[in-house]
Design a protein around this motif. Structure first.
Motif, PDB file in Angstrom:
ATOM      1  N   ALA A 180       6.607   6.733  -7.449  1.00  0.00           N
ATOM      2  CA  ALA A 180       5.716   6.110  -8.433  1.00  0.00           C
ATOM      3  C   ALA A 180       6.085   6.459  -9.874  1.00  0.00           C
ATOM      4  O   ALA A 180       5.424   5.991 -10.799  1.00  0.00           O
ATOM      5  N   MET A 181       7.136   7.262 -10.069  1.00  0.00           N
ATOM      6  CA  MET A 181       7.463   7.716 -11.409  1.00  0.00           C
ATOM      7  C   MET A 181       7.688   6.585 -12.411  1.00  0.00           C
ATOM      8  O   MET A 181       7.266   6.697 -13.576  1.00  0.00           O
ATOM      9  N   PRO A 182       8.333   5.468 -12.033  1.00  0.00           N
ATOM     10  CA  PRO A 182       8.452   4.365 -13.003  1.00  0.00           C
ATOM     11  C   PRO A 182       7.097   3.863 -13.488  1.00  0.00           C
ATOM     12  O   PRO A 182       6.961   3.468 -14.646  1.00  0.00           O
ATOM     13  N   LEU A 183       6.092   3.884 -12.609  1.00  0.00           N
ATOM     14  CA  LEU A 183       4.742   3.490 -13.004  1.00  0.00           C
ATOM     15  C   LEU A 183       4.107   4.555 -13.884  1.00  0.00           C
ATOM     16  O   LEU A 183       3.470   4.252 -14.898  1.00  0.00           O
ATOM     17  N   ILE A 184       4.270   5.815 -13.491  1.00  0.00           N
ATOM     18  CA  ILE A 184       3.655   6.916 -14.228  1.00  0.00           C
ATOM     19  C   ILE A 184       4.219   7.009 -15.642  1.00  0.00           C
ATOM     20  O   ILE A 184       3.488   7.277 -16.606  1.00  0.00           O
ATOM     21  N   GLU A 185       5.504   6.788 -15.790  1.00  0.00           N
ATOM     22  CA  GLU A 185       6.132   6.888 -17.114  1.00  0.00           C
ATOM     23  C   GLU A 185       5.648   5.809 -18.076  1.00  0.00           C
ATOM     24  O   GLU A 185       5.708   5.992 -19.293  1.00  0.00           O
ATOM     25  N   GLN A 186       5.172   4.704 -17.534  1.00  0.00           N
ATOM     26  CA  GLN A 186       4.748   3.585 -18.375  1.00  0.00           C
ATOM     27  C   GLN A 186       3.232   3.446 -18.473  1.00  0.00           C
ATOM     28  O   GLN A 186       2.740   2.618 -19.235  1.00  0.00           O
ATOM     29  N   THR A 187       2.496   4.241 -17.726  1.00  0.00           N
ATOM     30  CA  THR A 187       1.054   4.087 -17.728  1.00  0.00           C
ATOM     31  C   THR A 187       0.427   4.647 -19.000  1.00  0.00           C
ATOM     32  O   THR A 187       1.038   5.457 -19.713  1.00  0.00           O
ATOM     33  N   GLU A 188      -0.778   4.234 -19.274  1.00  0.00           N
ATOM     34  CA  GLU A 188      -1.482   4.744 -20.446  1.00  0.00           C
ATOM     35  C   GLU A 188      -2.060   6.134 -20.198  1.00  0.00           C
ATOM     36  O   GLU A 188      -2.197   6.932 -21.124  1.00  0.00           O
ATOM     37  N   ARG A 189      -2.397   6.421 -18.944  1.00  0.00           N
ATOM     38  CA  ARG A 189      -3.011   7.708 -18.611  1.00  0.00           C
ATOM     39  C   ARG A 189      -2.782   8.020 -17.143  1.00  0.00           C
ATOM     40  O   ARG A 189      -2.842   7.137 -16.294  1.00  0.00           O
ATOM     41  N   THR A 190      -2.520   9.296 -16.870  1.00  0.00           N
ATOM     42  CA  THR A 190      -2.373   9.767 -15.501  1.00  0.00           C
ATOM     43  C   THR A 190      -3.304  10.949 -15.277  1.00  0.00           C
ATOM     44  O   THR A 190      -3.401  11.839 -16.129  1.00  0.00           O
ATOM     45  N   THR A 191      -3.988  10.949 -14.135  1.00  0.00           N
ATOM     46  CA  THR A 191      -4.845  12.077 -13.763  1.00  0.00           C
ATOM     47  C   THR A 191      -4.357  12.651 -12.444  1.00  0.00           C
ATOM     48  O   THR A 191      -4.239  11.924 -11.456  1.00  0.00           O
ATOM     49  N   VAL A 192      -4.030  13.934 -12.443  1.00  0.00           N
ATOM     50  CA  VAL A 192      -3.689  14.630 -11.206  1.00  0.00           C
ATOM     51  C   VAL A 192      -4.993  15.105 -10.581  1.00  0.00           C
ATOM     52  O   VAL A 192      -5.738  15.883 -11.188  1.00  0.00           O
ATOM     53  N   LEU A 193      -5.278  14.641  -9.371  1.00  0.00           N
ATOM     54  CA  LEU A 193      -6.530  14.940  -8.693  1.00  0.00           C
ATOM     55  C   LEU A 193      -6.250  15.793  -7.458  1.00  0.00           C
ATOM     56  O   LEU A 193      -5.500  15.376  -6.568  1.00  0.00           O
ATOM     57  N   THR A 194      -6.814  16.980  -7.429  1.00  0.00           N
ATOM     58  CA  THR A 194      -6.654  17.859  -6.272  1.00  0.00           C
ATOM     59  C   THR A 194      -7.996  18.038  -5.577  1.00  0.00           C
ATOM     60  O   THR A 194      -9.030  18.162  -6.232  1.00  0.00           O
ATOM     61  N   VAL A 195      -7.948  18.059  -4.257  1.00  0.00           N
ATOM     62  CA  VAL A 195      -9.152  18.271  -3.444  1.00  0.00           C
ATOM     63  C   VAL A 195      -8.961  19.547  -2.640  1.00  0.00           C
ATOM     64  O   VAL A 195      -7.981  19.692  -1.906  1.00  0.00           O
ATOM     65  N   ASN A 196      -9.873  20.473  -2.785  1.00  0.00           N
ATOM     66  CA  ASN A 196      -9.799  21.763  -2.093  1.00  0.00           C
ATOM     67  C   ASN A 196      -8.435  22.424  -2.278  1.00  0.00           C
ATOM     68  O   ASN A 196      -7.756  22.783  -1.300  1.00  0.00           O
ATOM     69  N   PRO A 197      -7.976  22.589  -3.511  1.00  0.00           N
ATOM     70  CA  PRO A 197      -6.614  23.095  -3.732  1.00  0.00           C
ATOM     71  C   PRO A 197      -6.365  24.483  -3.165  1.00  0.00           C
ATOM     72  O   PRO A 197      -5.226  24.796  -2.783  1.00  0.00           O
TER      73      PRO A 197
END
Length: 286
Positions: A180-197
């Protein structure tokens, strides 16, 4: 790697038009060629209608009439979708390509997907699938390409402007982020979401999700992080999507847990729940 070729599978379902429009939004922001693939085959309802007609001893003339009616319906759908593609191409200045081919879609779509950077399709799809996986799920294992699932429920008009990365330090999650890096590099915002890390940190000796935030920022992304704790295992898929909706995301990136071999037709619990309860677009890799 830039997204040069986006393949969107369109069919006779009501969600096909939505997929096409969202794919056009994504293609316009990435300068991608948009390929719409329509597979000419009868859907399950049409096949059932023919089967009932044959069992009911309908005359040969009646069967022929049904055949002409269904073929005309498929032709009309294909024509409408092609017109939509042409209009979107003109409005957004896209390079587009319409492909209309004979089925079965379960085989045809996989072949075409291997020659594109990303395959976009709906949750269900063709009926020619195994007893354990739907057609769209099987594409996760047979294309060698990432798959972006679009739910049939009404959505926003954008795709990939705010991306949520479901991160648990696993191999599938790492693969999904990389694809997904091509999408992430061009997106306006990215949120890393962790559940029970703490669970995967303790069990796997994983690094903190802060490291992934740092990694994505080095790719030029605007990144923040959200952490959810004490979420029951059966509620993880719902929690991921609910939080993604709460923060205004229009795409969830998640690794797909599962096994492609015929005798191992199993999807991981969270993967299965995400697909069964999908209410926003989900990008998956395997």
């Amino acid at each position: 790697m830039a997204l040069k070729d986006l393949l969107v599978y369109v069919d006779q379902t009501e969600g096909a038009d939505l997929r096409l429009r969202l794919a056009a939004d994504l293609a316009s922001r990435h300068g991608s060629r948009l390929i719409a693939l329509f597979v000419w085959e009868w859907n399950a309802a049409q096949l059932e209608e023919r089967s009932k007609a044959e069992i009911g001893l309908v005359s040969a003339e009646g069967i022929d009439g049904l055949h002409r009616h269904v073929e005309a319906s498929i032709s009309g759908t294909a024509g409408r979708l092609r017109s939509t593609l042409d209009t979107l191409g003109r409005e957004r200045g896209l390079t587009t390509e319409w492909r209309s081919v004979d089925g079965p879609a379960a085989t045809v779509v996989a072949q075409h997907a291997r020659y594109a950077d990303l395959c976009i399709l709906g949750r269900g799809g063709a009926e020619d699938n195994s007893v354990d996986y739907t057609f769209s799920e099987e594409l996760l294992f047979v294309t060698g390409r990432p798959v972006l699932f679009i739910p049939s429920v009404p959505l926003g008009k954008t795709l990939g402007r705010h991306i949520v990365v479901a991160w648990n330090s696993s191999r599938p999650a790492a693969r999904a982020v990389n694809d997904a890096m091509p999408l992430i590099e061009q997106t306006e915002r990215t949120t890393v979401l962790t559940v029970n890390p703490e669970v995967f940190i303790n069990r796997r000796g994983a690094l903190s999700a802060d490291r992934m935030v740092e990694h994505l920022r080095r790719h030029g992304a605007s990144v923040d992080m959200v952490r959810l704790d004490q979420v029951p295992a059966r509620a993880i898929a719902n929690a991921l999507q609910a939080k993604a909706h709460d923060i205004g995301a229009d795409l969830l990136v998640a690794g797909a847990f599962g096994h492609p071999r015929l005798w191992e037709k199993l999807l991981g619990g969270v993967t299965r729940d995400l697909l069964d309860r999908m209410n926003l677009p989900i990008f998956m890799s395997h």
